[in-house]
Scaffold this active site. Structure first.
Site, PDB file in Angstrom:
ATOM      1  N   GLU A 176      40.054  34.258  49.358  1.00  0.00           N
ATOM      2  CA  GLU A 176      41.468  34.880  49.101  1.00  0.00           C
ATOM      3  C   GLU A 176      41.599  34.865  47.497  1.00  0.00           C
ATOM      4  O   GLU A 176      42.239  35.684  46.944  1.00  0.00           O
ATOM      5  CB  GLU A 176      42.416  33.754  49.874  1.00  0.00           C
ATOM      6  CG  GLU A 176      43.830  34.069  49.652  1.00  0.00           C
ATOM      7  CD  GLU A 176      44.662  33.268  50.600  1.00  0.00           C
ATOM      8  OE1 GLU A 176      45.987  33.122  50.142  1.00  0.00           O
ATOM      9  OE2 GLU A 176      44.318  32.477  51.303  1.00  0.00           O
ATOM     10  N   GLY A 206      52.236  29.648  51.098  1.00  0.00           N
ATOM     11  CA  GLY A 206      52.987  28.569  51.806  1.00  0.00           C
ATOM     12  C   GLY A 206      52.161  27.451  52.289  1.00  0.00           C
ATOM     13  O   GLY A 206      52.866  26.419  52.471  1.00  0.00           O
ATOM     14  N   ALA A 207      50.843  27.491  52.384  1.00  0.00           N
ATOM     15  CA  ALA A 207      50.224  26.515  52.789  1.00  0.00           C
ATOM     16  C   ALA A 207      48.673  26.307  52.199  1.00  0.00           C
ATOM     17  O   ALA A 207      48.028  25.376  52.172  1.00  0.00           O
ATOM     18  CB  ALA A 207      49.731  26.740  54.140  1.00  0.00           C
ATOM     19  N   SER A 208      48.761  27.249  50.952  1.00  0.00           N
ATOM     20  CA  SER A 208      47.461  26.834  50.208  1.00  0.00           C
ATOM     21  C   SER A 208      47.577  27.388  48.659  1.00  0.00           C
ATOM     22  O   SER A 208      48.602  28.124  48.448  1.00  0.00           O
ATOM     23  CB  SER A 208      46.347  27.679  50.885  1.00  0.00           C
ATOM     24  OG  SER A 208      46.451  29.066  50.859  1.00  0.00           O
ATOM     25  N   THR A 209      46.797  27.203  47.968  1.00  0.00           N
ATOM     26  CA  THR A 209      46.637  27.513  46.513  1.00  0.00           C
ATOM     27  C   THR A 209      45.218  27.936  45.921  1.00  0.00           C
ATOM     28  O   THR A 209      44.499  27.154  46.478  1.00  0.00           O
ATOM     29  CB  THR A 209      47.377  26.745  45.490  1.00  0.00           C
ATOM     30  OG1 THR A 209      47.584  27.137  44.423  1.00  0.00           O
ATOM     31  CG2 THR A 209      46.569  25.231  45.453  1.00  0.00           C
ATOM     32  N   GLN A 210      45.119  28.934  45.132  1.00  0.00           N
ATOM     33  CA  GLN A 210      43.855  29.187  44.408  1.00  0.00           C
ATOM     34  C   GLN A 210      44.013  29.519  43.152  1.00  0.00           C
ATOM     35  O   GLN A 210      45.096  29.775  42.518  1.00  0.00           O
ATOM     36  CB  GLN A 210      43.301  30.781  45.269  1.00  0.00           C
ATOM     37  CG  GLN A 210      42.956  30.573  46.858  1.00  0.00           C
ATOM     38  CD  GLN A 210      44.332  30.495  47.457  1.00  0.00           C
ATOM     39  OE1 GLN A 210      45.065  31.218  47.445  1.00  0.00           O
ATOM     40  NE2 GLN A 210      44.056  29.683  48.596  1.00  0.00           N
TER      41      GLN A 210
END
Length: 420
Positions: A176, A206-210
């Site tokens: 992602e 909404g439920a992860s970060t990169q």
């Protein structure tokens, strides 16, 4: 109704982190036509005619499902041009239909009608359609997630578009981040230029970060060998650092009691929230302290020490940031929603203090703004290690194209990119 992505991340048990160095073979001459002719059904064309081809990508996120329909023009031997993007989104995300998976199929059919209007009828059978699900489905029990994917596959097979093998699957956070980096650097012209100057990217869903960027040699040298990934896109080699954080399913005694109290919320705030099939009581702390300092302490507990911090981020200049970084900056009045804008990391911090120290002013209209903007401040400073002066370019679009991993994903499909 609760609308706070930082609350969602706290409930999912922030934070399981994956970070890796990804080696791209990316170069200055992108010829998608080579990949296109190899993977799509043939269609007779006049000699020397420009190739016009399309690709459809579904982004099945945790808060919504989006369709991106891309139209490319390939004039040999020139680079392909992204002529346009057709975009539409619906809410909620497919994960909301975990107990009624057939509804997910109807959502996809609704968006496929958008694709039928955007792609000429004669091109339907040549146009690939793929769906990539992100953290929303990654967090579901495997059987429920697969039931949703099965319904999507049925909808795809009923459509007139070309359905390739493995057209529907759950994407990991590392991919992602990498594909979002490809999107932004393609749209800003960095991948086509004869320079290795690129821009880093920050994505918060909404439920992860990169976080993804081109690292210095010291960062590359210190990375474990199994954190190296490679894929071919163009002809120049880029080495990328990408770091993804998502759920660890940690538990908290208060959450087991289905109660969540926070000093980031007004003492008077009370609301029910349904998540994961359970209903929680969300509230401020009636007799507790509120304000920025107390709220920041809460965020530190879930961010500090669990996210890898490459030292070079302290010297970073500019990152492109989108998704939730953009949304909260708009809600906080830091940027204009239509134009986007440039902010420093310290701008989030300053605004967080203003909001959190006057919670009663926002109780009726923006009760979660203190929590959300403080969470972002803490993530940037104590999570990733950015300095206050680091500049973030906040945008939803570059050259009128959504800043999403979806464009990178269609490159992935056409070129058979393998991230490993």
């Amino acid at each position: 109704m609760v609308k706070s992505r930082s609350l969602h991340l706290l409930f999912t048990g922030w934070c399981h982190c994956r970070y890796s160095l990804s080696v791209f073979n990316v170069g200055i001459g992108l010829d998608l036509s080579v990949g296109v002719e190899g993977v799509l059904p043939s269609l007779a064309r006049p000699a020397n005619a420009s190739r016009i081809f399309h690709g459809i990508v579904f982004d099945a996120g945790s808060t919504g499902t989006r369709i991106h329909v891309y139209t490319f023009i390939q004039k040999d031997p020139e680079l392909p041009l992204l002529e346009k993007e057709t975009f539409q989104s619906v809410k909620p995300g497919l994960s909301a239909y975990a107990d009624t998976p057939e509804t997910a199929g109807e959502t996809v059919r609704q968006l496929l009608r958008v694709a039928k209007k955007a792609v000429p009828h004669v091109e339907w059978e040549r146009t690939p359609v793929v769906l990539r699900a992100t953290a929303g489905l990654r967090l579901l029990p495997p059987k429920k997630a697969q039931a949703l994917l099965d319904e999507v596959e049925v909808a795809f097979e009923e459509s007139p578009f070309f359905v390739p093998d493995n057209s529907v699957h759950i994407m990991n956070g590392t991919d992602e981040g990498i594909l979002a980096w490809v999107t932004v650097n393609f749209l800003t012209g960095q991948l086509q230029a004869k320079t290795k100057k690129t821009v880093g990217t920050l994505d918060l869903g909404g439920a992860s970060t990169q976080i993804t960027f081109l690292p210095k040699f010291k960062t590359i040298e210190s990375a474990p060998p199994d954190h190296i990934a490679r894929f071919d896109l163009l002809s120049t080699t880029y080495e990328l650092y990408t770091h993804s954080c998502t759920d660890t399913h940690q538990t908290d005694s208060s959450l087991e009691r289905k109660v969540f109290e926070s000093s980031c919320l007004s003492r008077k705030f009370r609301e029910d929230w349904s998540f994961g099939g359970l209903t929680y009581k969300i509230s401020g702390i009636p007799d507790g302290s509120t304000g920025f300092t107390e709220c920041y302490k809460e965020m530190l507990k879930v961010v500090k020490g669990v996210i890898h911090q490459p030292p070079e981020l302290q010297d970073s200049n500019t990152f492109y940031a989108f998704s939730y970084y953009f949304d909260i900056a708009v809600e906080a009045g830091l940027i204009d929603e239509r134009r986007g804008g440039m902010v420093k990391v310290q701008d989030y911090s300053i605004r967080a203090k203003e909001v959190c120290n006057k919670l009663s002013m926002y109780l009726a209209t923006k009760p979660f703004l203190c929590m959300d903007i403080t969470y972002i401040t803490c993530l940037l400073k104590d999570g990733f290690g950015f300095k206050d002066e680091t500049i973030l370019k906040l945008t939803q679009k570059v050259n009128n194209v959504e800043t999403s991993w979806a464009l990178g994903a269609i490159f992935d499909y056409f070129q058979n990119i393998k991230i490993h």
